[in-house]
Design an enzyme around this catalytic site. Sequence first.
Site, short mmCIF file in Angstrom:
data_model
loop_
_atom_site.label_atom_id
_atom_site.label_comp_id
_atom_site.label_asym_id
_atom_site.label_seq_id
_atom_site.Cartn_x
_atom_site.Cartn_y
_atom_site.Cartn_z
N GLY A 272 0.82 -1.21 0.00
CA GLY A 272 0.00 0.00 0.00
C GLY A 272 0.86 1.26 0.00
O GLY A 272 0.61 2.20 -0.75
N ALA A 273 1.88 1.23 0.85
CA ALA A 273 2.76 2.39 0.99
C ALA A 273 4.04 1.96 1.70
O ALA A 273 4.07 0.90 2.32
CB ALA A 273 2.07 3.48 1.80
N MET A 274 5.07 2.79 1.60
CA MET A 274 6.36 2.42 2.19
C MET A 274 7.02 3.64 2.80
O MET A 274 7.15 4.69 2.15
CB MET A 274 7.25 1.81 1.10
CG MET A 274 8.66 1.50 1.55
SD MET A 274 8.66 0.22 2.84
CE MET A 274 10.10 0.73 3.80
N ASN A 276 9.95 4.89 3.52
CA ASN A 276 11.33 5.37 3.31
C ASN A 276 11.50 6.75 3.96
O ASN A 276 10.67 7.62 3.77
CB ASN A 276 11.63 5.49 1.83
CG ASN A 276 11.16 4.29 1.05
OD1 ASN A 276 11.61 3.20 1.29
ND2 ASN A 276 10.21 4.50 0.15
N HIS A 308 -0.09 6.43 9.01
CA HIS A 308 0.66 5.19 9.30
C HIS A 308 2.14 5.39 8.92
O HIS A 308 3.04 5.17 9.73
CB HIS A 308 0.03 4.04 8.50
CG HIS A 308 0.76 2.74 8.61
ND1 HIS A 308 0.22 1.64 9.25
CD2 HIS A 308 1.97 2.33 8.16
CE1 HIS A 308 1.07 0.63 9.18
NE2 HIS A 308 2.14 1.02 8.52
N GLU A 309 2.36 5.86 7.69
CA GLU A 309 3.74 5.99 7.22
C GLU A 309 4.46 7.13 7.93
O GLU A 309 5.65 7.03 8.21
CB GLU A 309 3.78 6.19 5.71
CG GLU A 309 3.07 5.10 4.89
CD GLU A 309 3.47 3.68 5.22
OE1 GLU A 309 4.58 3.48 5.76
OE2 GLU A 309 2.66 2.75 4.97
N HIS A 312 5.83 6.00 11.20
CA HIS A 312 7.07 5.22 11.05
C HIS A 312 8.32 6.11 10.99
O HIS A 312 9.42 5.62 11.22
CB HIS A 312 7.05 4.46 9.73
CG HIS A 312 6.37 3.12 9.75
ND1 HIS A 312 6.56 2.19 10.74
CD2 HIS A 312 5.52 2.55 8.86
CE1 HIS A 312 5.85 1.10 10.44
NE2 HIS A 312 5.20 1.29 9.32
#
Length: 857
Positions: A272-274, A276, A308-309, A312
């Site tokens: 869905g997403a990352m 980085n 969410h990302e 992180h």
Amino acid sequence: MTKKVARLFNSFKPEHYTLFLDPDRDSKKITGTVTIAGLKKGRPSQRLTFHQNGLTVTKATITRHEKKGDQAFEVSRINHQRSLDEVRLHTDAMLYGGSYSVTMEFTGTINDGEMHGVYPCNYELDGEHRALIGTQFESHHAREAFPCIDEPEAKATFDLTLASPIGEEVLSNTPVKTQTEKDGRLHSTFETTPRMSTYLLAFVYGDMQSRETKTKDGVLVRVWSTKVHSPESLDFALDVTKRGIEFFDDYYGVPYPLAKCDMVALPDFSSGAMENWGLITFRESVLIAEPKTISQSSKEYVALVVCHELSHQWFGNLVTMKWWDDLWLNESFANVMEYVGPDALFPEWHVFDMFAGNEGLSAFRRDAIPSVQPIRIEVHHPDQISTIFDPSIVYAKGGRLINMLRNYLGDDVFRKGLKAYFTKHAYGNTTRDDLWAALSEASGKDVGSFMNPWLEQPNFPVVHVDQNGKDLSVTQSHFVLDPAKVDAKRLWPVPLLCDTPEVPALLEAKSTTSVLPGTAYVRLNQGALGHYIVDYANTPHLNAIAKQAEDKSLSVAERLMLLSDSSLMARGAMLSFAATLELLQHYTDEDSEPVWDIMSLILGDARRFIDAEPKLEPAIKAQIRTLIQTEYGRLGWKEQPKESSQDTKLRATILGLGVYAEHPDITKEALALFEAYKKDEQAVSGELRGIVFAAAIRNQVQGAFEYLLQLEESTQNPELKNDARGALTVTRSSEQAQVLLGRLKDSKKVRPQDVDHWLVLIMRNRYTQQEAWDWLRNNWDWIEQMFKADKSYDYFPRYAASALNTRKRLQEYKEFFEPLQDQISLQRNIVMGIEELETRVTWIERDLEAVKKQYAI
Ligand code: BES
Ligand code: ZN
């Protein structure tokens, strides 16, 4: 037993990478040079070993740094150990512990058709083929781009210089420091990154557009996409990112550590997403919000995933798990923050009610399967890593547990502990004990002994409540779908969450008894925050609670969980599914969208019995028409100017059920709206579009299939594509199903990222299941070759198990998948798939008569 793969970090500790990469889009070749400065550890040896996958190191030099000066070592042999993902640099001389710089020249490839390492994202602009070049390095794909120590604990700083076509945008984790043109390419050198893990490094280049703003603290925020989308479609994500960073700055008490944050929508994207660091990448449907057409639910999803990302960037990036066995530290945490963020930014959405529905239901249903993994799990082999990202366990169950802990400690204490944790471990790596230490210090409670049993044991407890007058006895036991697999000795520290002071706060033993002040029935798991289910053993007790659900003196999450608990107990043979259907009768006046999620799920459970008894279909449809009547009357078709976002979404749920149940008025209006839509896109609101499309297909409207297929293929709007897909896959025509399946291998028509979704939707449709199930089995070689290294590979057995319902299918499933169990990345999902099917088939056989009786058949 899986063979253990050696950790290279034990022998070499990188400190800084100087990296030059030239990924050439046309030739699909990467050329590069890397210098890794670091410490050799361990015993003296005649070689240094680094990770690589698919690279060829053509030249290498080793220099040792000593006080008296540098010493060069000749590399006598470069040995690529392909099966171990390693490159070994051999020397004739002995290498002792100390400080070294290792320089390697290498070549590699851009992974065309795959979505990891360095890969092309293909798209069309004005009829012309284009590609962005992007990266996906989590979990262990940095080694496909450059030789490195590719383990999360091997944190280092990076100086990246990237060559790219002149005139295109180029992004990496940090801002560009200098740019020069050389040999017809643009060479961009980025600012040195903070100390970080290899899996978080990223870059993207291509023809892109952006919108930008700054946070209060001056962090540059930009959202990027290809130029096929409108620039306004980036504005929603831009606003959420800006406010999200400001929120987390404050919530975590530690400022966002980079100068900028870029968010990029990539046309090809596996997950869905990352996250980085400073360059977060997304699937287009999860970032792009076209203001004219976006639905409320897609908008909410964008906000959730962005948060969410963003979360992180602290939990995961600033502080990282030592090894993948503590992956939950990253993902369970982000799963809660995914709601904590939007709850602050959009309080009117009531996202914590959604948390119970989205995460809770997914967690319980998966966590009830006997062979499910615990949240924390040993990882020895890279092929195991992708399988631990189980969305229902490491995300949903882990999120529930962190949220349970947050409530157990109180949000202020929780935040105080987090701040101490971030301060102490910034730019470092941790295990769960480090987090427990910080939270225990802040709370004065022994957090480890509360949480570890929940993390280490799979499944969850069922708490039996037996109240007779003032006498109460509460007993916990292990819950699992197969009663033969109940482990009588398994215990959890269960927060009973009861407002009666005579009932202890925590049940650590098997059981406890209390004498209550009065005879009023007690209720446990108040707020539905505990990860367990409650069995009210006496019928009058359960009836009293059901009445409270009916008159809504229970909260949304509590009403939801009451039904969910009942459906789980039915599947686990503790009661009959007829009792769950009975309980559903108390919900005819239900007006909350998240509660309707579980109601729909239970109706979906009921529909699983149709394969065994076709006469159930009309009976279930009639039941649905009755059940939706009140809410259909209240909500109708028209969005009201000031209605709540939950009502907007609930209307879609109700009308969607109505279309399925062949409700005459709803069907008629949906078909009229389909005709109106064809003339004017704005005639149907974003939230209802999918339902209107599905109604046209379900009712075999002349030309609707061709119309939607054409829409799906021609639109660049990811949300419209999803709506068209959802509708096309409800077809009852075998020929049309074959048309859809026939496109799956054509990457020009169906992006590889979407193949699993198409397939599972066609398979979950009773009328086209045979075609999809045959397709999966007949095309397995292609699936294996396409997705073997992809995160989605183990979704194929998982999704298939979710769709099938009969003993015959169970047999076919076993015949097909059992021989594939020797693939490490599939193993667990095959074992669990078989168990899931076995318990489902047994449940249907067990309860069929009672269900028929319930429906008067
Ligand atoms: N870190 C993950 C994405 C990931 C996981 C990439 C495993 C490669 C291997 C990211 O933070 C994530 O969790 N993404 C979710 C989105 C989400 C909001 C649940 C995803 O992709 O499903
Ligand atoms: Zn995540």
